[in-house]
Motif scaffolding. Structure first.
Motif, PDB file in Angstrom:
ATOM      1  N   LEU A 205       9.665   1.227   5.548  1.00 57.75           N
ATOM      2  CA  LEU A 205       8.594   1.369   5.465  1.00 57.75           C
ATOM      3  C   LEU A 205       7.305   2.612   5.675  1.00 57.75           C
ATOM      4  CD1 LEU A 205       5.803  -0.329   6.538  1.00 57.75           C
ATOM      5  CD2 LEU A 205       7.513  -2.474   5.187  1.00 57.75           C
ATOM      6  N   HIS A 206       6.733   2.689   4.732  1.00 58.45           N
ATOM      7  CA  HIS A 206       5.962   3.597   5.298  1.00 58.45           C
ATOM      8  C   HIS A 206       4.521   3.950   4.896  1.00 58.45           C
ATOM      9  CE1 HIS A 206       4.398   7.411   6.946  1.00 58.45           C
ATOM     10  NE2 HIS A 206       4.107   8.296   5.870  1.00 58.45           N
ATOM     11  N   VAL A 207       3.556   3.585   5.413  1.00 60.95           N
ATOM     12  CA  VAL A 207       1.955   4.001   4.786  1.00 60.95           C
ATOM     13  C   VAL A 207       1.250   5.508   4.934  1.00 60.95           C
ATOM     14  CG1 VAL A 207      -0.298   2.867   4.943  1.00 60.95           C
ATOM     15  CG2 VAL A 207       1.886   1.397   5.173  1.00 60.95           C
ATOM     16  N   SER A 208       0.871   6.147   3.602  1.00 66.27           N
ATOM     17  CA  SER A 208       0.868   7.423   3.537  1.00 66.27           C
ATOM     18  C   SER A 208      -0.792   7.336   3.538  1.00 66.27           C
ATOM     19  CB  SER A 208       1.168   7.601   2.087  1.00 66.27           C
ATOM     20  OG  SER A 208       0.985   7.570   0.868  1.00 66.27           O
ATOM     21  N   ASN A 209      -1.725   6.417   2.792  1.00 69.79           N
ATOM     22  CA  ASN A 209      -3.219   6.424   2.353  1.00 69.79           C
ATOM     23  C   ASN A 209      -2.969   4.965   1.528  1.00 69.79           C
ATOM     24  OD1 ASN A 209      -1.808   8.210   0.133  1.00 69.79           O
ATOM     25  ND2 ASN A 209      -4.478   7.937  -0.285  1.00 69.79           N
ATOM     26  N   VAL A 225      -3.077   0.346  -1.678  1.00 69.20           N
ATOM     27  CA  VAL A 225      -2.165   1.139  -0.609  1.00 69.20           C
ATOM     28  C   VAL A 225      -0.633   1.761  -1.126  1.00 69.20           C
ATOM     29  CG1 VAL A 225      -1.068   0.317   1.591  1.00 69.20           C
ATOM     30  CG2 VAL A 225      -2.943  -1.555   0.685  1.00 69.20           C
ATOM     31  N   PHE A 226      -1.274   2.792  -0.847  1.00 66.44           N
ATOM     32  CA  PHE A 226       0.312   4.013  -1.195  1.00 66.44           C
ATOM     33  C   PHE A 226       0.949   4.023   0.147  1.00 66.44           C
ATOM     34  CE2 PHE A 226      -3.269   4.509  -4.242  1.00 66.44           C
ATOM     35  CZ  PHE A 226      -3.070   4.984  -5.063  1.00 66.44           C
ATOM     36  N   GLY A 227       2.296   4.667  -0.165  1.00 64.22           N
ATOM     37  CA  GLY A 227       3.549   4.194   0.508  1.00 64.22           C
ATOM     38  C   GLY A 227       4.618   4.801   0.228  1.00 64.22           C
ATOM     39  N   SER A 228       5.895   4.097   0.693  1.00 63.02           N
ATOM     40  CA  SER A 228       7.098   4.843   0.413  1.00 63.02           C
ATOM     41  C   SER A 228       7.963   3.352   1.303  1.00 63.02           C
ATOM     42  CB  SER A 228       7.878   6.004   0.531  1.00 63.02           C
ATOM     43  OG  SER A 228       7.745   5.440   2.341  1.00 63.02           O
ATOM     44  N   ASP A 229       9.238   3.045   0.450  1.00 62.33           N
ATOM     45  CA  ASP A 229      10.083   1.471   0.790  1.00 62.33           C
ATOM     46  C   ASP A 229       9.271   0.239   0.729  1.00 62.33           C
ATOM     47  OD1 ASP A 229      12.114   3.377   0.679  1.00 62.33           O
ATOM     48  OD2 ASP A 229      11.232   4.757   1.914  1.00 62.33           O
ATOM     49  N   PHE A 230       7.905   0.521   0.247  1.00 61.18           N
ATOM     50  CA  PHE A 230       7.614  -1.233  -0.409  1.00 61.18           C
ATOM     51  C   PHE A 230       9.117  -2.133  -0.422  1.00 61.18           C
ATOM     52  CE2 PHE A 230       3.735   0.907   0.258  1.00 61.18           C
ATOM     53  CZ  PHE A 230       2.982   1.041   1.138  1.00 61.18           C
ATOM     54  N   SER A 272       4.766  -1.615  -7.239  1.00 58.89           N
ATOM     55  CA  SER A 272       5.975  -0.153  -7.244  1.00 58.89           C
ATOM     56  C   SER A 272       6.597  -0.365  -5.150  1.00 58.89           C
ATOM     57  CB  SER A 272       5.142   0.156  -7.830  1.00 58.89           C
ATOM     58  OG  SER A 272       4.642   1.758  -6.837  1.00 58.89           O
ATOM     59  N   ASP A 273       7.411   0.352  -6.121  1.00 60.68           N
ATOM     60  CA  ASP A 273       8.256   0.847  -4.220  1.00 60.68           C
ATOM     61  C   ASP A 273       7.109   1.448  -3.967  1.00 60.68           C
ATOM     62  OD1 ASP A 273      10.608   1.282  -2.384  1.00 60.68           O
ATOM     63  OD2 ASP A 273      10.573   3.213  -2.679  1.00 60.68           O
ATOM     64  N   SER A 274       6.285   1.546  -4.089  1.00 60.92           N
ATOM     65  CA  SER A 274       5.400   2.606  -3.468  1.00 60.92           C
ATOM     66  C   SER A 274       3.581   2.767  -3.363  1.00 60.92           C
ATOM     67  CB  SER A 274       5.378   4.795  -3.712  1.00 60.92           C
ATOM     68  OG  SER A 274       4.565   4.690  -5.231  1.00 60.92           O
ATOM     69  N   THR A 302      -3.135   5.648  11.010  1.00 63.08           N
ATOM     70  CA  THR A 302      -4.920   4.883  11.832  1.00 63.08           C
ATOM     71  C   THR A 302      -5.570   5.334  11.012  1.00 63.08           C
ATOM     72  OG1 THR A 302      -4.189   6.815  12.891  1.00 63.08           O
ATOM     73  CG2 THR A 302      -3.153   4.663  13.676  1.00 63.08           C
ATOM     74  N   GLN A 303      -7.067   5.880  11.407  1.00 61.90           N
ATOM     75  CA  GLN A 303      -7.998   5.617  10.740  1.00 61.90           C
ATOM     76  C   GLN A 303      -8.002   5.691   9.185  1.00 61.90           C
ATOM     77  OE1 GLN A 303      -9.080  10.058  12.703  1.00 61.90           O
ATOM     78  NE2 GLN A 303      -9.444   8.700  14.772  1.00 61.90           N
TER      79      GLN A 303
END
Length: 415
Positions: A205-209, A225-230, A272-274, A302-303
């Motif tokens: 999983l990845h957190v983008s913003n 929380v937005f990202g991918s592969d949640f 969703s997944d993102s 971070t930040q």
């Protein structure tokens, strides 16, 4: 009686040139299979000659045929009254029943030979990972899957592939289901199951913003929380569950955990997944990280966000003569911190408060030191961030100057 085979033989009796014929008076015993002599276990591709031990097969070849598990032997051959050979057809499964037929009469053995169990080796090629939404096709490699489609199935971890399709005796195609985590075992099944561990991994999983990225210190604002592969709402946990909430996805909550700054959020909703939604915890400070845990994976940004800056809303005004030493006054504001902390300070003009106490997210107390002056600014510092309230405080009367001189005298006398 001479050797023979079949049933309902007539008997002809001759006495003094007269014949007496009795129909259906004699039958030979039906064939009876007693055991599989060799081999008892054969490859799924078949074409292996098997010796069957039996009784009453006859003293000659009476056009014997043999079947096992519904498949006729590719070739059958009489050997003796007690044995015959069968060239086994391709197949799968174990303990196949054997049936021998000779001129319409049958004999069988319930527990015949067994085909080799499937053996799974791993995944073919480099396709060993995929997105948490699933859908990627991978080829399960092994042997013993059969020479035709015998309802081959496969699964990743504990979840069946969306479409398991037989490819050959050495391969099965699996369309990966949705999931999360890493080191999932691969299981292939053709009558019997074969499992190989540590084969398939879902993307990390990845957190983008996050949005909004400025949140109130008292908490409870829904943050996305937005990202991918949640993953998906139905994903099951694997691996280290110490980082994951035990809330049920069926109730609208997910099996994720979100930490904002140093505090875990109270709940997480999978969207969703993102994207995930979670209320922000109480806090203060700025430029803090967000970390998401799910299954045995995590991602940190971070930040990512900042708590709203402290702000004065009301000032105490002025003090009338005389000013008591250690006077405590209350300052009113917002975003002073969602919980008790010591990262707070205050001053009147250039003179720091004797002591400062956090009371709530909207109030603090300041022990005002004696002083002089009018239209002084009040300054509040919370977590290193400053909020000023200009022209808001005035000392009144000469007594305050005496208080200052008296305080300086006390200090000097203690040196």
């Amino acid at each position: 009686v001479a050797a023979g085979f079949h049933t309902n033989h007539s008997i002809h009796v001759s006495l003094l040139s007269r014949w007496d014929v009795r129909l259906s008076a004699l039958s030979f015993d039906a064939p009876k299979v007693s055991a599989v002599h060799q081999p008892a276990v054969i490859p799924t591709t078949g074409s292996v000659s098997i010796i069957l031990l039996a009784n009453h097969l006859g003293s000659a070849d009476y056009s014997l045929t043999a079947r096992a598990g519904g498949s006729t032997c590719e070739a059958s051959g009489w050997l003796s009254d007690s044995s015959l050979a069968c060239k086994a057809a391709a197949g799968v499964g174990e303990r196949k029943g054997v049936t021998v037929t000779a001129r319409g009469r049958r004999g069988g053995l319930a527990d015949g030979w067994t085909y080799n169990a499937p053996v799974t080796v791993g995944l073919l090629g480099s396709a060993r990972n995929g997105p948490s939404t699933g859908g990627v096709s991978v080829t399960v490699q092994g042997r013993g899957y059969g020479t035709s489609d015998w309802s081959a199935k496969a699964r990743l971890g504990w979840t069946a592939c969306e479409g398991g399709r037989w490819l050959s005796d050495t391969g099965i195609v699996c369309k990966a289901p949705s999931g999360s985590g890493q080191y999932h075992s691969i299981a292939a099944s053709v009558m019997r199951t074969s499992i190989v561990s540590v084969s398939f991994t879902y993307n990390a999983l990845h957190v983008s913003n996050i949005s909004p990225d400025i949140v109130p210190t008292k908490g409870q604002l829904d943050v996305v929380v937005f990202g991918s592969d949640f993953g998906t709402a139905s994903n099951h946990l694997r691996g280290d569950t110490s980082h994951v909430s035990d809330q049920s996805s069926a109730s609208g909550h997910s099996q994720h955990r979100v930490i904002m700054g140093e505090s875990a959020t109270s709940s997480v909703r999978w969207i969703s997944d993102s994207s995930l939604v979670s209320p922000n915890p109480k806090g203060l400070l700025e430029s803090l990280a967000v970390k998401v845990f799910h299954a045995d994976r995590d991602s940190e940004l971070t930040q990512a966000f900042t708590y709203e800056a402290p702000k004065f809303l009301a000032a105490p005004g002025s003090f009338s003569d005389p000013l008591p030493l250690g006077q405590m006054v209350t300052f009113f504001g917002s975003n002073l911190g969602g919980y008790h902390h010591n990262l707070i300070d205050g001053s009147v003009g250039v003179t720091r408060c004797g002591s400062v106490q956090w009371q709530s997210d909207s109030t603090m107390t300041c022990q005002v030191s004696p002083g002089i002056g009018d239209h002084l600014a009040l300054r509040l510092t919370v977590g290193g961030r400053v909020s000023s309230f200009p022209n808001s405080f005035t000392y009144k009367g000469m007594y305050c100057m005496c208080c200052v001189l008296f305080a300086e005298y006390i200090l000097l006398s203690q040196i």
